[in-house]
Structure formats: C-alpha cells, structure tokens
Design a protein around this motif. Structure first.
Motif, mmCIF file in Angstrom:
data_model
loop_
_atom_site.group_PDB
_atom_site.id
_atom_site.type_symbol
_atom_site.label_atom_id
_atom_site.label_comp_id
_atom_site.label_asym_id
_atom_site.label_seq_id
_atom_site.Cartn_x
_atom_site.Cartn_y
_atom_site.Cartn_z
ATOM 1 N N ALA A 104 0.832 -1.209 0.000
ATOM 2 C CA ALA A 104 0.000 0.000 0.000
ATOM 3 C C ALA A 104 0.864 1.255 0.000
ATOM 4 C CB ALA A 104 -0.930 -0.002 1.210
ATOM 5 N N GLN A 105 1.947 1.218 0.782
ATOM 6 C CA GLN A 105 2.826 2.383 0.817
ATOM 7 C C GLN A 105 3.569 2.574 -0.499
ATOM 8 O OE1 GLN A 105 5.037 2.642 4.674
ATOM 9 N NE2 GLN A 105 3.709 0.937 5.223
ATOM 10 N N ALA A 106 3.956 1.464 -1.143
ATOM 11 C CA ALA A 106 4.583 1.568 -2.460
ATOM 12 C C ALA A 106 3.610 2.175 -3.472
ATOM 13 C CB ALA A 106 5.051 0.194 -2.927
ATOM 14 N N LEU A 107 2.347 1.773 -3.390
ATOM 15 C CA LEU A 107 1.342 2.361 -4.277
ATOM 16 C C LEU A 107 1.219 3.868 -4.048
ATOM 17 C CD1 LEU A 107 -1.395 -0.427 -4.047
ATOM 18 C CD2 LEU A 107 -0.216 0.283 -6.143
ATOM 19 N N VAL A 156 -6.062 2.496 -1.106
ATOM 20 C CA VAL A 156 -7.266 2.435 -0.269
ATOM 21 C C VAL A 156 -8.014 1.127 -0.514
ATOM 22 C CG1 VAL A 156 -9.536 3.458 0.130
ATOM 23 C CG2 VAL A 156 -7.530 4.937 -0.086
ATOM 24 N N GLU A 157 -8.180 0.788 -1.781
ATOM 25 C CA GLU A 157 -8.905 -0.448 -2.129
ATOM 26 C C GLU A 157 -8.209 -1.670 -1.541
ATOM 27 O OE1 GLU A 157 -10.468 -2.823 -6.143
ATOM 28 O OE2 GLU A 157 -9.464 -0.882 -6.314
ATOM 29 N N LEU A 158 -6.866 -1.739 -1.649
ATOM 30 C CA LEU A 158 -6.108 -2.867 -1.117
ATOM 31 C C LEU A 158 -6.271 -2.972 0.395
ATOM 32 C CD1 LEU A 158 -3.915 -5.094 -1.333
ATOM 33 C CD2 LEU A 158 -2.202 -3.259 -1.141
ATOM 34 N N LEU A 159 -6.095 -1.864 1.102
ATOM 35 C CA LEU A 159 -6.162 -1.879 2.564
ATOM 36 C C LEU A 159 -7.561 -2.234 3.051
ATOM 37 C CD1 LEU A 159 -3.970 1.276 3.252
ATOM 38 C CD2 LEU A 159 -3.392 -1.079 3.911
ATOM 39 N N THR A 173 -9.788 -4.031 1.460
ATOM 40 C CA THR A 173 -10.033 -5.442 1.150
ATOM 41 C C THR A 173 -9.365 -6.359 2.170
ATOM 42 O OG1 THR A 173 -10.168 -4.929 -1.202
ATOM 43 C CG2 THR A 173 -9.751 -7.232 -0.614
ATOM 44 N N GLU A 174 -8.160 -5.998 2.595
ATOM 45 C CA GLU A 174 -7.366 -6.855 3.483
ATOM 46 C C GLU A 174 -7.555 -6.528 4.965
ATOM 47 O OE1 GLU A 174 -5.227 -9.365 2.759
ATOM 48 O OE2 GLU A 174 -5.659 -9.311 0.614
ATOM 49 N N GLN A 175 -8.359 -5.507 5.270
ATOM 50 C CA GLN A 175 -8.427 -5.011 6.651
ATOM 51 C C GLN A 175 -8.908 -6.084 7.623
ATOM 52 O OE1 GLN A 175 -10.738 -1.437 7.062
ATOM 53 N NE2 GLN A 175 -9.637 -0.781 8.904
ATOM 54 N N SER A 176 -9.791 -6.960 7.191
ATOM 55 C CA SER A 176 -10.315 -7.984 8.093
ATOM 56 C C SER A 176 -9.256 -9.004 8.505
ATOM 57 C CB SER A 176 -11.488 -8.706 7.422
ATOM 58 O OG SER A 176 -11.049 -9.356 6.236
ATOM 59 N N ARG A 177 -8.115 -9.040 7.777
ATOM 60 C CA ARG A 177 -7.043 -9.994 8.074
ATOM 61 C C ARG A 177 -5.830 -9.281 8.686
ATOM 62 N NH1 ARG A 177 -6.565 -13.822 2.783
ATOM 63 N NH2 ARG A 177 -5.168 -14.917 4.233
ATOM 64 N N ALA A 178 -6.034 -8.036 9.170
ATOM 65 C CA ALA A 178 -4.904 -7.242 9.667
ATOM 66 C C ALA A 178 -4.341 -7.783 10.973
ATOM 67 C CB ALA A 178 -5.325 -5.784 9.859
ATOM 68 N N GLY A 179 -5.136 -8.451 11.780
ATOM 69 C CA GLY A 179 -4.666 -9.024 13.034
ATOM 70 C C GLY A 179 -4.107 -7.966 13.961
ATOM 71 N N SER A 180 -2.900 -8.212 14.463
ATOM 72 C CA SER A 180 -2.281 -7.293 15.428
ATOM 73 C C SER A 180 -1.832 -5.980 14.796
ATOM 74 C CB SER A 180 -1.071 -7.967 16.088
ATOM 75 O OG SER A 180 -0.086 -8.268 15.103
ATOM 76 N N MET A 181 -1.932 -5.898 13.470
ATOM 77 C CA MET A 181 -1.518 -4.670 12.778
ATOM 78 C C MET A 181 -2.725 -3.832 12.365
ATOM 79 S SD MET A 181 1.584 -6.212 10.485
ATOM 80 C CE MET A 181 2.347 -4.628 10.294
ATOM 81 N N ASP A 183 -4.170 -1.363 13.770
ATOM 82 C CA ASP A 183 -3.986 0.087 13.912
ATOM 83 C C ASP A 183 -3.184 0.649 12.743
ATOM 84 O OD1 ASP A 183 -1.712 -1.283 14.760
ATOM 85 O OD2 ASP A 183 -1.090 0.335 16.108
ATOM 86 N N ALA A 184 -2.178 -0.098 12.277
ATOM 87 C CA ALA A 184 -1.381 0.381 11.146
ATOM 88 C C ALA A 184 -2.216 0.437 9.874
ATOM 89 C CB ALA A 184 -0.167 -0.517 10.945
ATOM 90 N N PHE A 185 -3.147 -0.522 9.702
ATOM 91 C CA PHE A 185 -4.034 -0.478 8.534
ATOM 92 C C PHE A 185 -4.876 0.788 8.548
ATOM 93 C CE2 PHE A 185 -2.647 -4.589 7.543
ATOM 94 C CZ PHE A 185 -3.226 -5.028 6.352
ATOM 95 N N VAL A 186 -5.434 1.110 9.713
ATOM 96 C CA VAL A 186 -6.264 2.320 9.813
ATOM 97 C C VAL A 186 -5.402 3.560 9.552
ATOM 98 C CG1 VAL A 186 -7.692 3.731 11.350
ATOM 99 C CG2 VAL A 186 -7.889 1.241 11.398
ATOM 100 N N PHE A 187 -4.186 3.548 10.097
ATOM 101 C CA PHE A 187 -3.299 4.700 9.896
ATOM 102 C C PHE A 187 -3.027 4.931 8.413
ATOM 103 C CE2 PHE A 187 0.820 6.670 9.327
ATOM 104 C CZ PHE A 187 0.812 7.703 10.247
ATOM 105 N N TRP A 188 -2.652 3.854 7.704
ATOM 106 C CA TRP A 188 -2.296 4.033 6.297
ATOM 107 C C TRP A 188 -3.519 4.255 5.413
ATOM 108 C CZ3 TRP A 188 2.116 5.651 4.703
ATOM 109 C CH2 TRP A 188 3.222 5.488 5.534
ATOM 110 N N LEU A 189 -4.685 3.823 5.880
ATOM 111 C CA LEU A 189 -5.907 4.224 5.171
ATOM 112 C C LEU A 189 -6.090 5.730 5.260
ATOM 113 C CD1 LEU A 189 -8.430 1.365 6.042
ATOM 114 C CD2 LEU A 189 -7.946 2.255 3.744
ATOM 115 N N GLY A 190 -5.819 6.295 6.433
ATOM 116 C CA GLY A 190 -5.882 7.747 6.574
ATOM 117 C C GLY A 190 -4.889 8.443 5.669
ATOM 118 N N GLU A 191 -3.648 7.918 5.625
ATOM 119 C CA GLU A 191 -2.637 8.500 4.739
ATOM 120 C C GLU A 191 -3.088 8.447 3.286
ATOM 121 O OE1 GLU A 191 0.511 9.817 4.832
ATOM 122 O OE2 GLU A 191 0.359 10.122 6.983
#
Length: 885
Positions: free
Chosen positions: A71-74, A84-87, A89-97, A99-107
């Motif tokens: 996502a960051q490379a994109l 945004v679409e990638l994050l 789609t994969e958000q339900s499998r983020a596990g312990s990360m 918070d980082a998914f939400v952060f980079w969605l904001g970015e």
C-alpha cells in the motif's frame, strides 16, 4: 514526511516474524526480495513483488505486513485509490496490525485528496487503539487533514488541548519528528486564525530543538510568514537570509527555489521591488522545478505590473522561452508575457502613446493566439480566451470579442475571471443595443458575486449599474427597480459606475465616478417619475455630491428632500446627513442646531449617539472657555447611550477634557471607571491606564513628607499595561513611562536610577517599540547618566556626562530609527537641546554650536530661540574658549 522515518516500526516487526517462520526457503527468499526492493525505494518493483508474494502465500503470517508495504509503495507511485482499495479489502485480516491499517488508510485518503475521510480514519485510530504506537503521528495527521479542509480553528484546538492526545504524547517524546511537526502545524493553525503572537511563541519554542533540515526549513518559513502578517517586515528580512542558507545546505534546487520565493515576497513587502524581481528571475533558471518556476513567473509578472517595471520582467520571460524550449510551463510564461504587454498597451493608451499601444496590443494578441494554436490541451485556454477577448474589444472587433468572451465564460471556473467574461459580454451586447442580452450577462455577474467575495467587491456593483442603464433603455421598470434596490442596500457608500476595467496581473480594478452615477439616478427618475424608489434615488443623488466633496450641493439636495418627504422613514438619516454636510461646509453653527435638534427628536435612533458626539466635539474644539460644557456633553453621551460603542470613548474623552482643564481628580474618576469595567474594550482600557498614570503623577502630593509618592503609584499603574500583552507597542511605551517615574523618584533616592535604566532598556529591547518610545528611552538613559554625574566624584563626572551626550546625539542623528522610519520631531528637538546643553557643561563650545546649527536646519520654527543660544556660544568661542570636544 519520508517513508523511512514513518517505518520506524518495520525492523522490529520484521525481526519478530523471522523466528516463527516455517522452513520454507522460497517464502523467505520471495519476501526478502520484495522487502529489500521497498527498503531501496524501488517502488514499482516493490509493489509488483509484494503483490506476487501476497498472491503466492495467502496464508503467510507475513501477509498483513506485505499488504501494508505494498500500500505504501502504491502511495509512492501516486496510486492512492488502489492503496485504499487494497487496505480495505485486506483489513479484516490485519490481526495485530489493525492500527497500522487504519493509519495508512488515513494517509491514502489524504494523498488522494479526501481530507475529510482521512481525518475520520485518524480519529478512528485514536479512539479504537489506545495503546497504539502510532497515536502521536495520527493525532498530528488528523489535525493536518482538518487544516487541509480549512478547519484551522479545530486543528489548533486539537493540537493545543493540554489534556488531548497530542500534547500528552508530545510531552513524552518532545524531540520526535512527529511532536515537532505537530507543534509547527499548531503554530500555523493559530497564525491562520489571527493569533500571530501566539504562533511566534510556539515557533520560538520549537527553535530550541535540533530539527532535521526539512522541519527546520518549515519552522523558519513559518516564522517569516507570521512576522510578515504582523507587519514586522524588518524582523522577517534577516530570517530570509538564514532560510536561503539552509536551503543551499539541503542540496536540492526545489528548496533553494522556495527560499528565494519567500525572500522575494519579504523584499516586496519591504518596498524593494528591484530585489524581489531579481530573485523571481533567478527562479526561472533551468534547474528549478516547474512548480516553483510557475509561481515565480506569476509573481514576476504581477510585481512588474504593480511596480511599473515590465521592462525588467519581459526580457527574463523571453529568455526563458528561448532557452527552455520544452519547459512544461511554456504556455504559462507566454500567457503572462501577453498579459504584461496588454497591460502596457492600456497604460500607453492612457498616456496618449497611440503607436506604442497599437504595437503592444498586436504583440499581446499574437501571444494569446499562439498559445491557442500550439497548446490545444493547455489548462490556460479559457484564461487566454478572456485575454484575447480584451484584445479584440480594444481593437473594436465586437463580434470577435463576444465569441472569445463566450468561450472564456464557458471554460473558466466560478470566480472573478468568469465574472469578468460575463461582464464584458454584457458590455458588448450593450454597445450593440441588445439590452436584454446585456442584462442577462450582468445578472450572471451578480449571481457569481453571491459565491465569491472578490467578485462582489470588484464587479457586482458596476454590473448592477449596467443593469439599470440597460433597463432604462428598454423601459423595464421592474429590472431597474430591482437593481437600484440592491445598489442602495448593498453599496450605500460608493455608487460606482462607468467602470474602467483594467487587467492588473489576474486582478480587475475599478474606479468610481459619482457624476456618472448621478446621471444614471437622474435618468431613472426622468424615465420613471412614479418609481417607488424616488426618495431613495434622490438621497443617492445627494450622496454622489458628498463623494465629490460638493457639500453645498449636498446641503441643497438634503433640504429639498426633507421638504418633499416630511414623513418618510429615512427622514432621521437625512437630517443627520444634512448636519454632517453643513459641518463639512464649515457652517458649524447651523450644524450644531441640526445635531442638537436631532438628539432631542431621535434619542432612540442609532445615529443619535454620533450626533451627540459631534456636539461634544464642537464644544471641545472651542477651547478652554467651553471645556466644562464639552465634558458635560461627553458625559451625557456615556449616560444616555450607555450601550453604544461610543459610550466608552465618550468617557475617555470626558477624562481628557478634565485633564485639559487640569482637574486631575475628576480625570482620574473617568479613567478608573474605564479600567475597572470588565466590558471596556482592551485597547481603550490600555489608553485609560496611560491617562490614569499621567493624571496621578500630576496630582499635588497628599503627604509633604513623601512628595514623590504619586510617581511610585503612577509606575504601578503603568505596569498594569504589561498584564495585557508584555511584548506589544503599548508594553514598550509603558516601560518608557515607568522609567520616567523612577527617574523622578531617583532625585530622592539615587538607587532608583538603576530601576529607571532597566525600564528604559526594557522599552528598547521590545521589537514592537515605536519611534517615540525608543527615542524616549534613549534620552532617558542619557538623563540617568547625566544625573548620576551630579552625585559622583569629579573623576567620573566627565565620563558620565560624555555618555549622556552620546545618548542625546544618537537620537538627534536618528540612531534609534529602523529602516523606513522617520524621526520624531518632539524627541529630535528634546535630544538636540539636551545634547547642546551638556556640550556646554563640558565646555565643548564648537560641538554645542554645531548641534544648535543642526537643530536649526532640521526644525526651522526653532530658529529664533536657537539664534540667541548660538550667539551666546559664539561669544564664548570669541573670548578664547575654543575647546573642540
């Protein structure tokens, strides 16, 4: 913010996953290859390899991290929507990360221009993940997203809340980049909400931390902007040199270019047009990024027009076009050159240089048509059509101008440029006698004015006048009445028409013509004698005379109006206007009668307090014989209209009148009423404190054993000014007055000379101190030295007197002045006389004579008195005392 800094958590995560990996060598190799491409900022390769890894190893425990990196490379590749679409789609499998998914969605939302969605994501992280290590940066980014929406007050509130997330975490990590970035953003937010001094304090705190070069650049840039907004250009100017030096050390042309832009803007504000133009020209060099070149070219053209220095801008732009034949801003530079030539054409025409104007017009038109031919996809095409329309209009080609303005109106966004296109279309139709079409286009202008303040202030009123003129031609009473109603209600103070529109960079200027406005009003009255707006129009006619300064005509119209409309609801306003016109005509006795009657008849009218103010001012202007009556009239205003904004001013004026008649105790009563009133406006309260202190030190001593006690009390009163703002101009003045008080107290106790000296130094140290305050402090320090000389040993006496002489001469020579400031006549005279007197004390007669001669040349009214002193000095010189000092 750099990617590497944002990924401070990446190495730890990477190491944490490694021990738990299965012994699948291919997975290791594939992940490592993708991660290393990311670390080396090979964004396209990293995105591709990470995508392949996610697809090849769907159950890998590295999958969430691989998704985040992809996502960051994109984002680095400018593909924020895909991130945004990638994050998501994969958000339900983020596990312990998670918070980082939400952060980079904001970015990602911020990067694709959706700051509102970004702010929601960062807020989500702050609310859902109280233990996240990303909270500090998320709190800053939320504020940045709010700022991107223009919600500066909310951004300042979040970042400034002492109990909020940002302040709490920033205190824990004060030197972190995120904390510094947040403090800088807060400084910008409070500055943009009008709190410049607060912003400066935040920026000065940030300067104590060793910052990375980009943040140091931003901090310095912000400080310069804030100082400019506070009109402290002389303080901003040295900082621009520091900014340029810092930019050079950063090694990238974009930083140098931005620094030069900032330096040039400050030079503009300081009145150095030549210096600013030189810097803008430097930014057209080949190694400067296009976005900086673009802004520099626009500013170069604008300043060249404003400073009438087109000859300095045109060659630079022409050289740019010759050297940089494939520049992405070629079309913009051609447009700016054409606009420079078009403006020069208009000026040449105004100055009667017909041949020059014709040549310039042809060149400008050629530039615009070349842009249209060579750049079919240029974003400036609609703007060029507007410019070309002007050329055709000036050439008298109405049909061609109309076609160009039509294209401009269709292609330009809502705002001043589209409004100008419609206005000129209206002008073409008016010239062609197609009045209904003209009205339609002028109405487009007035509609755009509802959405844009610049259109409202520049074009709405003249468009309304043109509607009136067009409606009169076709006998459309309804259209004329509607337009007249808006003119009278929305623009009561100007009545501008027959507008001369002139291209000024990308702005439009208008010039008022009250006589032409009067002709339109008169034409409406003649065409529609029974219009319901008859009284308003006749009043508007009187206003046009006022705008011309023809007070006699205004008086006559107002008197006729009062006879014709004895029961009209506007009668109070007209009676007030009559009194004002009589006063401006110099018929004060008649004006007094009008205003006195007005106050008696219309006590509850909004203008009654202003009429009462005029009456009070009238008696004050009569001098000492009428001071008691003036004071009574000001008191009356403050009592009868106690809720009016003038009530506080009236109480202040009553105190000043009491001071003028030397009734110190009465004056103190007025001033203390103001200083103790919690609703009194702060600026007036500060004035009252100064006046209160002045009155106290003028009082005769209550105790003969403590004859200087009032000066000690006055010093305490002046010190209260510092409670409101310890660094502004009033604070500097207060320190000066405190110094004066302790200078008096020192005549009884020499220990107070140190206190007086310190107060004067404080006054000098404040950047906001004005010229009189600095001169007062300089002279005060001289007086301290001189009076210490009187109580010290002979061996030190001359040293102290010479120090005093130096202080006085410094003021005489203008040493306390800053660039652009002028000497203060009072303090120049005071310092010069003190300097000459001390020179005489020292027996330095030639120096004393030169000082008197300088004073005579600087202040001719002093010549008679100075000649007597100079004659006395010449006698001493003739007697043989020829000390030269």
């Amino acid at each position: 913010m750099g990617v590497k800094r944002r990924l401070w958590w990446l190495p730890a995560l990477f190491l944490a996953f490694c021990p738990a990996l299965p012994a699948a060598q291919n997975e290791d190799a594939d992940y490592n290859a993708a991660a290393r491409a990311f670390e080396d900022e090979l964004w396209a390769r990293a995105e591709k390899e990470l995508g392949r890894f996610i697809q090849s190893y769907p159950d890998s425990n590295r999958r969430p991290l691989a998704v985040l990196l992809r996502a960051q490379a994109l984002l680095q590749l400018g593909r924020a929507g895909e991130a945004v679409e990638l994050l998501e789609t994969e958000q339900s499998r983020a596990g312990s990360m998670a918070d980082a998914f939400v952060f980079w969605l904001g970015e990602a939302e911020q990067r694709r221009g959706r700051p509102e969605a970004a702010a929601k994501r960062f807020r989500e992280l702050l609310e859902r993940f109280p233990d996240s290590s990303l909270r500090l940066e998320a709190s800053v980014n939320e504020a940045a997203a709010l700022a991107a929406q223009g919600r500066w007050e909310r951004a300042a509130e979040l970042l400034g809340d002492e109990k909020g997330v940002f302040q709490k975490l920033a205190r824990e990590k004060p030197d972190s980049d995120a904390a510094v970035r947040g403090h800088l953003l807060r400084a910008e937010a409070v500055w943009r909400t009008g709190q410049g001094e607060v912003a400066l304090a935040i920026l000065q705190d940030a300067s104590r931390v060793q910052l990375p070069a980009p943040l140091a650049f931003r901090r310095l840039w912000l400080e310069i902007q804030v100082l400019q907004s506070l009109n402290r250009v002389s303080e901003a100017l040295p900082l621009t040199t520091n900014l340029v030096g810092l930019a050079r050390s950063m090694g990238a042309p974009i930083w140098e270019g931005r620094a030069r832009l900032t330096h040039a803007a400050v030079l503009e504000a300081a009145g150095d047009a030549a210096g600013a133009l030189a810097l803008y020209r430097l930014n057209l060099a080949t190694n400067v990024p296009p976005e900086v070149q673009s802004e520099s070219a626009v500013r170069l053209g604008r300043l060249a027009l404003a400073a009438d220095r087109a000859a300095e801008a045109t060659p630079a732009m022409e050289t740019f076009l010759q050297v940089q034949t494939n520049s992405p801003i070629t079309d913009l530079v051609m447009v700016l050159l054409g606009e420079l030539e078009l403006e020069q054409c208009l000026r040449a025409a105004e100055e009667g240089q017909g041949g020059v104007a014709t040549n310039l017009l042809a060149r400008a038109r050629g530039r615009f048509e070349s842009v249209l031919d060579r750049f079919p996809d240029s974003p400036y095409r609609a703007r060029v059509e507007l410019d070309r329309g002007w050329c055709l209009w000036l050439a008298g080609d109405w049909a061609g101008a109309a076609a160009a303005f039509e294209k401009a109106a269709a292609g330009l966004p809502e705002g001043p440029a589209r409004a100008a296109a419609h206005f000129k279309l209206g002008d073409v139709k008016f010239r062609q006698g197609r009045y209904q079409e003209a009205i339609r286009h002028y109405r487009e202008v007035t509609a755009l004015a509802e959405k844009d303040s610049q259109v409202r202030t520049q074009l709405c009123e003249p468009a309304l006048y043109q509607i009136v003129r067009s409606a009169v031609e076709v006998g459309d009473l309804a259209a004329a009445d509607q337009a007249v109603s808006r003119i009278l209600s929305e623009f009561p103070g100007s009545y501008l028409t027959e507008t001369a529109l002139t291209l000024q960079g990308q702005g439009l200027a208008r010039h008022g013509n009250p006589r032409a406005a009067r002709e339109i009003f008169t034409r409406v009255l003649e065409k529609f004698p029974d219009t319901p707006k008859k009284a308003d129009l006749q009043l508007a006619v009187a206003r046009t005379y006022e705008l011309e300064g023809n007070w006699q005509a205004a008086v006559e119209v107002h008197r006729r109006w009062l006879e014709q409309f004895p029961r009209h609801e506007l009668r109070p306003q007209v009676e007030f206007a009559l009194g004002w016109a009589l006063a401006r005509l110099g018929e004060d006795a008649a004006a007094l009668q009008v205003f006195t009657n007005f106050v008696a008849l219309y006590t509850n009218q909004p203008l009654a307090a202003r009429a009462q103010w005029w009456v009070a001012d009238y008696y004050y202007a009569l001098g000492p014989a009428a001071f008691v009556e003036a004071e009574r009239q000001y008191q009356l205003l403050a009592t009868v209209w106690s809720n009016h904004p003038l009530a506080y001013e009236a109480r202040m004026m009553a105190g000043r009148v009491a001071m003028a008649r030397q009734a110190w105790s009465d004056a103190i009563g007025y001033f203390t009423n103001l200083t103790s009133d919690l609703r009194c406006p702060i600026p007036l309260k500060v004035q009252a404190l100064f006046a209160y202190g002045d009155a106290v030190r003028r009082l005769p001593p209550a105790d003969t054993n403590a004859p200087l006690a009032n000066f000690e009390e006055a010093a305490r009163i002046f010190a209260k000014v510092l409670d409101f703002n310890p660094t502004n101009t009033a604070a500097a003045r207060a320190w000066g007055e405190i110094g004066e008080c302790y200078l008096q107290l020192a005549t009884r106790d020499p220990a107070h000379y140190a206190t007086a000296s310190n107060a004067f130094q404080q006054a000098l140290s404040l950047p906001a101190s004005d010229v009189p305050t600095r001169c007062q402090a300089w002279v005060g320090l001289g007086l301290v030295n001189e009076r210490l000389a009187a109580v010290t040993s002979d061996s030190e006496r001359d040293t102290l007197l010479r120090a005093a002489l130096d202080r006085y001469v410094d003021v005489l020579y203008g040493r306390p002045l800053r660039p652009g400031e002028s000497p203060d006549p009072f303090w120049t005279r005071r310092a010069g006389l003190e300097a000459a007197r001390v020179a005489e004390l020292l027996g330095e007669w030639r120096q004393a004579l030169r000082i008197y001669e300088r004073l005579r040349d600087l202040l001719p009214p002093l010549q008679p008195g100075l000649e007597k002193r100079m004659e006395r000095v010449r006698e001493r010189l003739a007697a043989g005392d020829s000390s030269t000092g």
